[in-house]
Design an enzyme around this catalytic site. Structure first.
Site, mmCIF file in Angstrom:
data_model
loop_
_atom_site.group_PDB
_atom_site.id
_atom_site.type_symbol
_atom_site.label_atom_id
_atom_site.label_comp_id
_atom_site.label_asym_id
_atom_site.label_seq_id
_atom_site.Cartn_x
_atom_site.Cartn_y
_atom_site.Cartn_z
ATOM 1 N N SER A 310 43.525 33.823 34.783
ATOM 2 C CA SER A 310 43.584 35.278 34.726
ATOM 3 C C SER A 310 42.981 35.819 33.434
ATOM 4 O O SER A 310 41.800 35.642 33.180
ATOM 5 C CB SER A 310 45.032 35.710 34.916
ATOM 6 O OG SER A 310 45.127 37.073 35.183
ATOM 7 N N LYS A 335 41.566 32.532 38.876
ATOM 8 C CA LYS A 335 42.229 33.736 39.390
ATOM 9 C C LYS A 335 41.337 34.920 39.052
ATOM 10 O O LYS A 335 41.267 35.352 37.909
ATOM 11 C CB LYS A 335 43.612 33.917 38.782
ATOM 12 C CG LYS A 335 44.333 35.159 39.302
ATOM 13 C CD LYS A 335 45.690 35.329 38.646
ATOM 14 C CE LYS A 335 46.390 36.571 39.185
ATOM 15 N NZ LYS A 335 45.694 37.817 38.803
ATOM 16 N N GLN A 339 45.473 43.202 39.196
ATOM 17 C CA GLN A 339 46.669 43.843 39.722
ATOM 18 C C GLN A 339 47.063 45.050 38.861
ATOM 19 O O GLN A 339 46.818 45.067 37.659
ATOM 20 C CB GLN A 339 47.870 42.876 39.751
ATOM 21 C CG GLN A 339 47.802 41.830 40.830
ATOM 22 C CD GLN A 339 46.775 40.762 40.538
ATOM 23 O OE1 GLN A 339 46.724 40.230 39.432
ATOM 24 N NE2 GLN A 339 45.947 40.449 41.515
#
Length: 503
Positions: A310, A335, A339
């Protein structure tokens, strides 16, 4: 005992959450902590729709009334509503989109602040299974033996099969000091393993630094929380005051965090006007985040591994492609989605965390399920990732077991030749055990009992704590030293030429 490598002396702990919170916001300068706090509070709103129409509302009401009036037990109306929202978000079939009740939302807020409670693992859902994204170093999860890509089957005898992420997390989470007995399936291991973890809580120091020989500074980022950019700058300034000649940023086993923190750190090294990250929405429209910072005059390297995910990947990708940083280690987790979380929609302290976009590296690459491949691939010695020995049985001649394989890997690392490392307890393995026992002052039986296993693991921990055995770190330092030497040589050439040409 699970040996992931790097250092094992600092105790850190992260909450078991559904997935890393990643909030992507265009940053036009280096961001302060108050600004990061504002950015992570739901500033990005999904594309507005028309909401439910009358027919859809009637359908939901009809089912709700049917259950409320006719179910054979008393019904908790709040649970029904929460279940409806959970089902709606689950229907997105996205492991990073989840509904959190007020308690889960509170714990997520704590994670953003850098304070955690739990077992020390970051989880996701893959193919309907609860999968470990990363076990934080020296956490209960790591010490018990969890590693990236492990599949969690049960907790305290309760199956996790078919559960969404929030439900699974609720079962794994528990009060400090309580035990979580996990059944874990690991790729390449025939039978599931039993691991016992003791839950705990502690404030997390997300950044630490040290000066290595040769003027190479190392800053380790364990998680991207709101306080991380300020802590990073403090440590960087301290290293520069000590005569820093090259910087190594270590984000191994860092599962991510708030993305603006990664963007803020990246701007320290990316020249003004160059891209740090792209966001791509469902229509394919891209929005870029350009650096408003400035480059540094010294070489920069980044250590990554399969537990780097991430925001860690955003930082690594930006520094590699827009700042010329050297990436060393293993391919990262992969990833590549963004979000946002909205605390205000529900009005009761709960929240919906939803994937709203892809993120892309400065070159436009999407890392989802592929990760970022380092410039220099370097694997750690196998004993860095060997699972602890269960100690439930004494290991002896002719046994075939995963514990025997771990025993053999450890013996080999310490210079006692077991003859093989495939899990079969051979005569050579017996001789190696006997030799180790004699050297450790234990009865030289050739059988590995609990005491032998404990002594063996202690010696392995000592080896892992010695940075000289960190193959990835050693390789990165070698390459940065070469860059330092090359820079010095290049700077010397114009000076000597100028001297020859002077009248």
């Amino acid at each position: 005992m699970f040996f992931r490598g790097r250092t094992v002396a600092i105790f850190i702990l992260i909450a078991v959450m559904g997935s890393v919170l990643v909030t992507l916001t265009v940053a036009d300068r280096l961001l302060t902590v108050p600004e990061l706090r504002e950015l992570t509070g739901g500033t990005e709103t999904p594309t507005a729709g028309n909401g439910l129409n009358g027919k859809e509302i009637d359908k939901l009401n009809a089912v709700f009334k049917l259950i409320d009036d006719g179910f054979y037990r008393d019904v908790d109306r709040d649970r029904l509503v929460d279940g409806a929202i959970t089902g709606m978000v689950s229907a997105l079939q996205d492991p990073y989109s989840v509904y959190m009740d007020d308690e889960e939302a509170r714990q997520l807020s704590e994670s953003i602040e850098g304070s955690f409670s739990g077992i020390g693992a970051e989880l996701t859902v893959k193919d309907g299974k609860i999968v470990v994204l990363s076990a934080m170093k020296d956490s209960p999860a790591e010490r018990a033996g969890l590693r990236s890509q492990d599949v969690l089957l049960t907790v305290n005898g309760e199956s996790l099969a078919g559960l969404d992420l929030s439900a699974a997390v609720a079962k794994i989470r528990g009060p400090k000091g309580t035990k979580a007995k996990l059944t874990v399936q690991r790729k390449g291991v025939n039978r599931p393993m039993q691991l016992i973890l003791v839950r705990d809580a502690i404030d997390l120091e997300t950044v630490s630094a040290q000066m290595l020989p040769g003027g190479i500074g190392k800053i380790e980022i364990r998680l991207f929380s709101l306080s991380t950019p300020d802590r990073f700058q403090e440590e960087l300034r301290a290293l520069e005051e000590q005569g820093l000649q090259a910087l190594l940023i270590d984000v191994r086993d860092n599962p991510g965090g708030v993305l603006p923190a990664a963007v803020s750190i990246a701007q320290t090294f990316v020249e003004r006007g160059k891209p740090i990250v792209f966001k791509e929405d469902r229509t394919g429209k891209r929005q870029q985040t350009l650096s408003k910072g400035s480059a540094k005059p010294y070489p920069v390297g980044v250590l990554i591994n399969k537990g780097s995910a991430s925001a860690s990947e955003v930082l690594a990708g930006a520094l590699k492609e827009s700042a010329g940083a050297l990436l060393v280690g293993e391919a990262s987790f992969g990833k590549g989605t963004v979000q946002t979380s909205d605390y205000e929609v529900t009005g009761d302290g709960s929240l919906v965390k939803m994937t709203v976009a892809k993120w892309l590296t400065p070159s436009g690459a999407w890392v989802q399920d592929k990760g970022i491949v380092p410039d220099v691939v370097a694997a750690q010695p196998d004993y860095f990732s060997v699972a602890r020995i269960s100690k439930t049985d004494t290991l002896r001649r002719d046994m075939v077991d995963e514990d025997v394989r771990g025993l053999q890997v450890m013996l080999d690392a310490l210079g006692y030749k077991p003859g093989r490392k495939d899990g079969y307890f051979s005569p050579e393995t017996e001789a190696a055990v006997r030799a180790f026992q004699a050297a450790a002052g234990l009865p030289a039986t050739g059988r590995a009992d609990a005491k032998t296993a404990e002594e063996l693991e202690e010696r392995i921990v000592e080896r892992i704590m010695d940075e000289a055995n960190d193959a990835q770190l050693v390789k990165a330092v070698e390459r940065l030293q070469a860059q330092i030497a090359g820079t010095a040589a290049a700077q010397a050439v114009p000076l000597s030429s100028a001297a020859r040409l002077a009248p």
